[in-house]
Motif scaffolding. Structure first.
Motif, PDB file in Angstrom:
ATOM      1  N   ALA A  39       0.832  -1.211   0.000  1.00  0.00           N
ATOM      2  CA  ALA A  39       0.000   0.000   0.000  1.00  0.00           C
ATOM      3  C   ALA A  39       0.859   1.251   0.000  1.00  0.00           C
ATOM      4  CB  ALA A  39      -0.929  -0.008   1.212  1.00  0.00           C
ATOM      5  N   GLU A  40       2.044   1.168   0.605  1.00  0.00           N
ATOM      6  CA  GLU A  40       2.948   2.313   0.670  1.00  0.00           C
ATOM      7  C   GLU A  40       3.946   2.327  -0.483  1.00  0.00           C
ATOM      8  OE1 GLU A  40       4.676   1.942   4.526  1.00  0.00           O
ATOM      9  OE2 GLU A  40       2.842   2.570   5.575  1.00  0.00           O
ATOM     10  N   ASN A  41       3.839   1.312  -1.373  1.00  0.00           N
ATOM     11  CA  ASN A  41       4.744   1.200  -2.520  1.00  0.00           C
ATOM     12  C   ASN A  41       6.210   1.184  -2.068  1.00  0.00           C
ATOM     13  OD1 ASN A  41       4.909   0.892  -5.359  1.00  0.00           O
ATOM     14  ND2 ASN A  41       5.543   3.021  -5.584  1.00  0.00           N
ATOM     15  N   ASP A  42       6.443   0.487  -0.946  1.00  0.00           N
ATOM     16  CA  ASP A  42       7.766   0.435  -0.338  1.00  0.00           C
ATOM     17  C   ASP A  42       8.458  -0.862  -0.752  1.00  0.00           C
ATOM     18  OD1 ASP A  42       9.993   0.176   1.352  1.00  0.00           O
ATOM     19  OD2 ASP A  42       8.997   1.274   2.974  1.00  0.00           O
ATOM     20  N   ALA A  43       9.286  -0.796  -1.790  1.00  0.00           N
ATOM     21  CA  ALA A  43       9.927  -1.996  -2.331  1.00  0.00           C
ATOM     22  C   ALA A  43      10.852  -2.656  -1.315  1.00  0.00           C
ATOM     23  CB  ALA A  43      10.701  -1.649  -3.598  1.00  0.00           C
ATOM     24  N   ASP A  44      11.528  -1.852  -0.494  1.00  0.00           N
ATOM     25  CA  ASP A  44      12.436  -2.425   0.505  1.00  0.00           C
ATOM     26  C   ASP A  44      11.683  -3.290   1.509  1.00  0.00           C
ATOM     27  OD1 ASP A  44      14.789  -1.324  -0.545  1.00  0.00           O
ATOM     28  OD2 ASP A  44      14.466   0.568   0.527  1.00  0.00           O
ATOM     29  N   ARG A  63      -0.256  -3.046 -10.744  1.00  0.00           N
ATOM     30  CA  ARG A  63      -1.368  -2.180 -10.376  1.00  0.00           C
ATOM     31  C   ARG A  63      -1.003  -1.386  -9.135  1.00  0.00           C
ATOM     32  NH1 ARG A  63      -6.568  -4.572  -7.557  1.00  0.00           N
ATOM     33  NH2 ARG A  63      -6.409  -2.486  -6.673  1.00  0.00           N
ATOM     34  N   SER A  64      -1.769  -0.370  -8.841  1.00  0.00           N
ATOM     35  CA  SER A  64      -1.508   0.460  -7.669  1.00  0.00           C
ATOM     36  C   SER A  64      -2.282  -0.069  -6.469  1.00  0.00           C
ATOM     37  CB  SER A  64      -1.925   1.906  -7.948  1.00  0.00           C
ATOM     38  OG  SER A  64      -1.853   2.678  -6.758  1.00  0.00           O
ATOM     39  N   TRP A  65      -1.579  -0.206  -5.349  1.00  0.00           N
ATOM     40  CA  TRP A  65      -2.217  -0.643  -4.103  1.00  0.00           C
ATOM     41  C   TRP A  65      -2.257   0.491  -3.087  1.00  0.00           C
ATOM     42  CZ3 TRP A  65      -4.315  -5.323  -4.637  1.00  0.00           C
ATOM     43  CH2 TRP A  65      -3.779  -6.181  -5.598  1.00  0.00           C
ATOM     44  N   THR A  66      -2.065   1.727  -3.547  1.00  0.00           N
ATOM     45  CA  THR A  66      -2.013   2.868  -2.645  1.00  0.00           C
ATOM     46  C   THR A  66      -3.250   2.911  -1.746  1.00  0.00           C
ATOM     47  OG1 THR A  66      -0.750   4.120  -4.270  1.00  0.00           O
ATOM     48  CG2 THR A  66      -1.812   5.370  -2.497  1.00  0.00           C
ATOM     49  N   ASP A  67      -3.002   2.973  -0.443  1.00  0.00           N
ATOM     50  CA  ASP A  67      -4.066   3.051   0.570  1.00  0.00           C
ATOM     51  C   ASP A  67      -4.979   1.828   0.578  1.00  0.00           C
ATOM     52  OD1 ASP A  67      -3.152   5.566   1.339  1.00  0.00           O
ATOM     53  OD2 ASP A  67      -4.389   6.571  -0.166  1.00  0.00           O
ATOM     54  N   ALA A  68      -4.542   0.733  -0.041  1.00  0.00           N
ATOM     55  CA  ALA A  68      -5.350  -0.496  -0.011  1.00  0.00           C
ATOM     56  C   ALA A  68      -5.239  -1.135   1.363  1.00  0.00           C
ATOM     57  CB  ALA A  68      -4.866  -1.470  -1.087  1.00  0.00           C
ATOM     58  N   VAL A  69      -6.352  -1.207   2.071  1.00  0.00           N
ATOM     59  CA  VAL A  69      -6.363  -1.767   3.423  1.00  0.00           C
ATOM     60  C   VAL A  69      -6.985  -3.166   3.362  1.00  0.00           C
ATOM     61  CG1 VAL A  69      -7.181  -1.470   5.790  1.00  0.00           C
ATOM     62  CG2 VAL A  69      -6.604   0.535   4.405  1.00  0.00           C
ATOM     63  N   PRO A  70      -6.216  -4.183   3.706  1.00  0.00           N
ATOM     64  CA  PRO A  70      -6.736  -5.551   3.569  1.00  0.00           C
ATOM     65  C   PRO A  70      -7.534  -6.003   4.776  1.00  0.00           C
ATOM     66  CG  PRO A  70      -4.480  -5.643   4.342  1.00  0.00           C
ATOM     67  CD  PRO A  70      -4.819  -4.174   4.148  1.00  0.00           C
ATOM     68  N   SER A  71      -8.353  -7.003   4.548  1.00  0.00           N
ATOM     69  CA  SER A  71      -8.925  -7.778   5.645  1.00  0.00           C
ATOM     70  C   SER A  71      -8.641  -9.232   5.315  1.00  0.00           C
ATOM     71  CB  SER A  71     -10.436  -7.533   5.790  1.00  0.00           C
ATOM     72  OG  SER A  71     -11.138  -7.944   4.631  1.00  0.00           O
TER      73      SER A  71
END
Length: 287
Positions: A39-44, A63-71
Motif C-alpha cells: 500500500a505504501e509502494n515500499d519496495a524495501d 497495479r496500484s495498491w495505494t491506501d489499499a487496506v486488507p482484511s
C-alpha cells in the motif's frame, strides 16, 4: 496439518499488530506487513516480508495498491507453507467492492515470508472462479444473517468449499479427477432431490402466495439446469453448482414465514446432504 479458521480480522487489527510488533512472526502478521508495504509502494519492505530477491524486480503486480487496506479470512498452515484468504479493494468497480485473493507464504530459515511470485501469479492470472467465490461470500453473509442456525452452518460450509476450491485449484491434477467425479455425482443427486422437493411444494394443496411460487419455480429451474451440467463434472461446473445451491438458500430467506416453516425441516435435510458431500470432497483434496 494445522488449520486455523479466522473471521473478521479487519484492517485496524492488522495495523495494530504492525505498530506493536517490529518483527512480524506469524503468517498473519507477515501478510499484514507485506500488504502494508504494498500500500505504501515500499519496495524495501516488500522485499523484507517476501521472497522478492531484488527491489528492481518489484512491479506491484502491475497495479496500484495505494491506501489499499486488507482484511483477512481463512488461514491454512501446513508445515512450511501457508495460505491466507485476503480481501482488498478492487481496482475498478462499485464503491465497497472487494477483490478476494489468496496470499501464499513459505517458511524460510525460520521466518515466514510471502511467496511473492506465487501470490502475484494468482493476481495476474486469476482463477476463473474468482467472481463465483466473491458471490458465494456475499451470499454467505446474507444467509447467515437471515436464516436458521442449521442453514448458517450450511452456508458457511459452501463458502469454505468455494475458498478451498480457489486455494487448491492450482494443485489439482489427475489425482483430483476421481474425487471430482464422485462429488459431482453426489451433488447432482442432492440437487435433484432438492428440486423435486421444491416441485412438490408447488404441487401442494396448501395455498402458496404468488410471490413464493415465483421464487420456488425459479429455484427449481436453476437447480435442474445446473444439475444437468454435472453430467460431466469439472471445476467450473462444480463451482457453478455450488453457487446455485447457495442462491437457493438465499431465495429461501425471501419466502413467507408460512411457506418456509412448512418445508424448513425437509429442505434443511437436503442441504445437510450437500454439506456432507462437500465435507467429504474437501477432505479428499487435502494432502
Amino acid at each position: 496439518m494445522i488449520r486455523f479458521l479466522t473471521r473478521g480480522l479487519m484492517a485496524a487489527l492488522a495495523l495494530t499488530m504492525l505498530a506493536g510488533c517490529s518483527n512480524p512472526e506469524t503468517p498473519q502478521e507477515v501478510a499484514a506487513a507485506f500488504w502494508q508495504a504494498m500500500a505504501e509502494n515500499d519496495a524495501d519492505d516488500v522485499m523484507e516480508y517476501s521472497t522478492l530477491a531484488d527491489t528492481g524486480a518489484f512491479d506491484g503486480y502491475k497495479r496500484s495498491w495505494t491506501d489499499a487496506v486488507p482484511s483477512f479470512g481463512r488461514v491454512i498452515i501446513e508445515d512450511r507453507e501457508a495460505t491466507i484468504v485476503t480481501r482488498l479493494p478492487a481496482e475498478a468497480g462499485t464503491e465497497g467492492e472487494r477483490l478476494e485473493l489468496v496470499t501464499y507464504l513459505v517458511r524460510f530459515q525460520g521466518q515466514w515470508l510471502v511467496d511473492y511470485d506465487r501470490t502475484g501469479e494468482a493476481i495476474l492470472n486469476p482463477s476463473p472462479f474468482s467472481s463465483i467465490m466473491g458471490e458465494l461470500s456475499r451470499l454467505g453473509e446474507e444467509l447467515s444473517a437471515r436464516f436458521s442456525s442449521s442453514s448458517d452452518d450450511f452456508e458457511q460450509q459452501m463458502e469454505q468449499l468455494a475458498r478451498d476450491l480457489e486455494a487448491y485449484s492450482e494443485e489439482m491434477g489427475r489425482q483430483a479427477e476421481g474425487a471430482m467425479d464422485e462429488f459431482g455425482k453426489k451433488l447432482q443427486e442432492a440437487m435433484r432431490e432438492l428440486e423435486r422437493s421444491l416441485e412438490g411444494a408447488l404441487e401442494d394443496n396448501e395455498p402458496t402466495p404468488p410471490e413464493d411460487r415465483a421464487i420456488l419455480e425459479q429455484a427449481a429451474m436453476d437447480l435442474d439446469y445446473q444439475a444437468d451440467e454435472l453430467d460431466e463434472p469439472s471445476m467450473e461446473s462444480l463451482a457453478n453448482a455450488s453457487r446455485t445451491v447457495a442462491e437457493t438458500g438465499e431465495r429461501f430467506t425471501r419466502l413467507s414465514e408460512e411457506t418456509l416453516n412448512r418445508y424448513r425441516d425437509e429442505w434443511q435435510t437436503k442441504l445437510a446432504e450437500i454439506r456432507a458431500a462437500a465435507d467429504e470432497f474437501i477432505e479428499q483434496l487435502r494432502p
